[in-house]
Design an enzyme around this catalytic site. Structure first.
Site, short mmCIF file in Angstrom:
data_model
loop_
_atom_site.label_atom_id
_atom_site.label_comp_id
_atom_site.label_asym_id
_atom_site.label_seq_id
_atom_site.Cartn_x
_atom_site.Cartn_y
_atom_site.Cartn_z
N CYS A 2 -2.98 -10.73 13.61
CA CYS A 2 -2.13 -10.65 14.77
C CYS A 2 -1.10 -11.77 14.73
O CYS A 2 -1.21 -12.70 13.94
CB CYS A 2 -2.93 -10.79 16.06
SG CYS A 2 -4.22 -9.55 16.22
N GLY A 28 1.36 -7.61 12.67
CA GLY A 28 0.61 -6.57 13.37
C GLY A 28 1.55 -5.51 13.90
O GLY A 28 2.56 -5.83 14.52
N ASN A 101 -5.01 -14.77 17.89
CA ASN A 101 -4.98 -14.39 16.48
C ASN A 101 -6.22 -14.97 15.83
O ASN A 101 -6.47 -16.17 15.94
CB ASN A 101 -3.71 -14.95 15.82
CG ASN A 101 -3.67 -14.73 14.31
OD1 ASN A 101 -3.03 -15.48 13.59
ND2 ASN A 101 -4.34 -13.71 13.81
N GLY A 102 -6.98 -14.12 15.15
CA GLY A 102 -8.22 -14.57 14.51
C GLY A 102 -9.35 -13.64 14.89
O GLY A 102 -9.13 -12.59 15.48
N TYR A 246 -0.33 -13.50 0.93
CA TYR A 246 0.17 -12.20 1.36
C TYR A 246 0.71 -12.17 2.78
O TYR A 246 1.74 -11.57 3.05
CB TYR A 246 -0.95 -11.17 1.23
CG TYR A 246 -0.69 -9.86 1.95
CD1 TYR A 246 0.14 -8.90 1.38
CD2 TYR A 246 -1.23 -9.60 3.20
CE1 TYR A 246 0.40 -7.71 2.04
CE2 TYR A 246 -0.96 -8.41 3.87
CZ TYR A 246 -0.14 -7.48 3.29
OH TYR A 246 0.13 -6.32 3.94
N ASP A 350 0.81 -9.06 -5.17
CA ASP A 350 0.16 -10.26 -4.63
C ASP A 350 -1.35 -10.14 -4.61
O ASP A 350 -2.06 -11.13 -4.73
CB ASP A 350 0.68 -10.54 -3.22
CG ASP A 350 0.37 -9.39 -2.31
OD1 ASP A 350 -0.67 -9.40 -1.65
OD2 ASP A 350 1.18 -8.43 -2.29
P1 5GP Z 1 -4.96 -1.71 -2.96
O1 5GP Z 1 -4.51 -0.37 -3.31
O2 5GP Z 1 -5.37 -2.56 -4.10
O3 5GP Z 1 -6.01 -1.61 -1.89
O4 5GP Z 1 -3.73 -2.42 -2.21
C1 5GP Z 1 -3.07 -3.53 -2.69
C2 5GP Z 1 -1.86 -3.76 -1.84
O5 5GP Z 1 -2.25 -3.97 -0.48
C3 5GP Z 1 -1.05 -4.97 -2.27
O6 5GP Z 1 0.28 -4.55 -2.49
C4 5GP Z 1 -1.10 -5.91 -1.08
O7 5GP Z 1 0.19 -6.47 -0.82
C5 5GP Z 1 -1.53 -5.06 0.08
N1 5GP Z 1 -2.44 -5.76 1.01
C6 5GP Z 1 -3.20 -6.85 0.79
N2 5GP Z 1 -3.88 -7.20 1.91
C7 5GP Z 1 -3.55 -6.31 2.87
C8 5GP Z 1 -3.90 -6.17 4.26
O8 5GP Z 1 -4.66 -6.94 4.84
N3 5GP Z 1 -3.33 -5.11 4.91
C9 5GP Z 1 -2.47 -4.24 4.29
N4 5GP Z 1 -1.99 -3.22 4.98
N5 5GP Z 1 -2.12 -4.37 3.00
C10 5GP Z 1 -2.63 -5.38 2.28
MG MG Z 2 2.05 -5.53 -1.29
#
Ligand code: 5GP
Ligand code: MG
Length: 468
Positions: A2, A28, A101-102, A246, A350
């Protein structure tokens, strides 16, 4: 995850807070909300994006010189309107609003105990227990109530609270998992998850709220306090390293570092640790871009935009059904044939969570003519879920929890796969005695014991394809 924002002492508080949460939208996208105080407290909140939730008319219903806002990406508590924040309550102390947030790790136990004692909860959010604890506190003062309440909660929290008379409070848990920064806009104080929102409203950055610190902003002045139980000694801080990897915006400063530069260093280290002969380095936009630039500069291989991201993908297409998900990635990312055709391509992202996105990206690049696809991840393998506020899936969905790097490479169908080492990551974020991090998602070393039910909550959270 968040984002939280608050301003005290500004004639257009709600308008500024609107801009503040707009700049935090990446944190978010499920719901957005604002409260404003002018002796009375008013609230507008809805499911959806900031720009869809508010317009001139709804902002005009929020008069007052203090305003607090929130954008939500649910971790604990389901995605529904009643959980949209800031949450607003009436109790004997008056009206109070809270934006969080958290993630609290002992919210379920506290809630069970409070319900047994007669509390009636209005939401399924972990945040609400803080307000119930404040309402029951023996100390009659606002700060005392908060300090008393916070001695009971455990977990990650960066909080902004306000009361009808315009008092604003910022508080950060003793580990400092989530960011919270303080700034100044002329005569007003501002609090925010990230400094990027200060740049938008042209506020001056003052400093971070320290782990275990509570600031009370009242009648134009600010006082700083400690969490009661940590007055003697604080634990070592544990800022979330994944914010740097990220989550945060690259134009923010976090934990004393430029997020952009930290990501670029991750890319450089990644190139040192995992070199490969290739013709071009491309990024998975947007989050992979700074690390890809770092990789390309270090490897002396040209960086090009080999994948283009559409910024017009609405929420309609991120529903979790498989059939729609399949289009999700292609709708959001498309390869540039003239960049990758006939080339040996290094693609930098990332993080690799479930591996489903990467698999589709590799296939897309090959279909666009890439001769070789070398996937490089500017973080270590994600092996453990987060219980402190990041929406990672359960362990069973984390591909690196149960597969070797070779197995993951085979699954995503790339020619080679390389991750940044944990020490390389810590080096990129300049970890040392004074700057320590939580990297439990990469190591399984959780700095705080998990409460009963944390595993269940882990089961509730799902990674959506909202961001790639
Ligand atoms: P994967 O297909 O490996 O599950 O997705 C990797 C991608 O998800 C990466 O491009 C990364 O930037 C993104 N990603 C990493 N952490 C999160 C998150 O907490 N939420 C979302 N929506 N995307 C994430
Ligand atoms: Mg990504």
């Amino acid at each position: 995850m968040c984002g939280v924002f608050g301003i005290h002492g500004h004639d257009e508080a709600a308008n500024i807070a609107y801009l503040g949460i707009h700049a935090l939208q990446h944190r978010g996208q499920e719901s957005a909300g604002l409260v404003a105080c002018d002796g009375r407290m008013r609230r507008v909140a809805a499911m959806g994006l900031v720009s869809d939730t508010f317009n001139r008319d709804s902002l005009a219903t929020l008069p007052g010189t203090t305003s607090v806002g929130h954008v939500r990406y649910s971790t604990a508590g389901s995605s529904e309107l009643r959980n949209a924040q800031p949450l607003m309550f009436e109790y004997t102390g008056g009206s109070i609003a809270i934006a969080h947030n958290g993630n609290l790790v002992n919210a379920l136990e506290l809630r069970t105990e409070l319900e047994r004692e007669g509390s009636l909860f209005q939401t399924s959010s972990d945040t609400e227990v803080i307000v119930h604890l404040m309402a029951k506190a023996s100390n009659p003062e606002l700060l005392g109530r908060l300090q008393e309440g916070l001695t009971r909660v455990s977990g990650a929290y960066s909080l902004i609270l306000c009361t009808a008379d315009g008092t604003m409070i910022g508080a950060r848990d003793p580990y400092g998992f989530r960011p919270l920064v303080l700034g100044r806009l002329k005569d007003s104080y501002v609090l925010s998850s990230e400094t990027a929102s200060f740049d938008l409203i042209e506020a001056e950055y003052i400093r971070e709220i320290e782990p275990g610190e509570i600031v009370v902003i009242q009648n134009g002045g600010m006082t700083s306090h400690r969490h009661e139980q940590w007055a003697a000694s604080l634990p070592a801080s544990r800022f979330c390293v994944f914010e740097h990897v990220y989550f945060a915006r690259p134009d923010s400063m976090l934990n004393g570092l430029s997020v952009y530069r930290a990501r670029e260093r991750m890319g450089r280290r990644l190139a040192q640790e995992n070199p490969v002969d290739a013709d071009v380095v491309i990024a998975v936009p947007d989050s992979g871009v700074p690390a890809a630039i770092g990789y390309a500069n270090e490897a002396k291989i040209p960086f090009e935009m080999g994948l283009i991201r559409s910024h017009y993908v609405g929420r309609t297409f991120i529903e979790p059904q498989d059939s729609i998900r399949h289009f999700g990635v292609r709708l959001k990312l498309s390869p540039v044939r003239s960049v990758v055709d006939g080339k040996r391509v290094i693609v930098v992202d990332d993080s690799l969570v479930r591996g489903t996105t990467s698999r589709k990206i590799v296939k897309m690049l090959r279909a666009a003519g890439a001769r070789e696809v070398h996937l490089r991840i500017s973080a270590p393998p994600t092996t453990h879920p987060c219980f402190y506020g990041i929406d990672t899936p359960t362990r069973s969905e984390l591909v690196a929890a149960s597969h070797t790097i070779e197995e993951i490479a085979r699954y995503v169908t790339c020619d080679t796969l390389g991750y940044l080492s944990h020490s390389g990551l810590l080096n990129a974020v300049k970890a040392d005695q004074d700057k320590s991090y939580c990297s439990a998602c990469f190591t399984g070393e959780y700095p705080l014991p998990l409460g009963v039910g944390a595993a269940d909550r882990g089961g509730l959270v799902k990674l959506r394809l909202a961001k790639v």
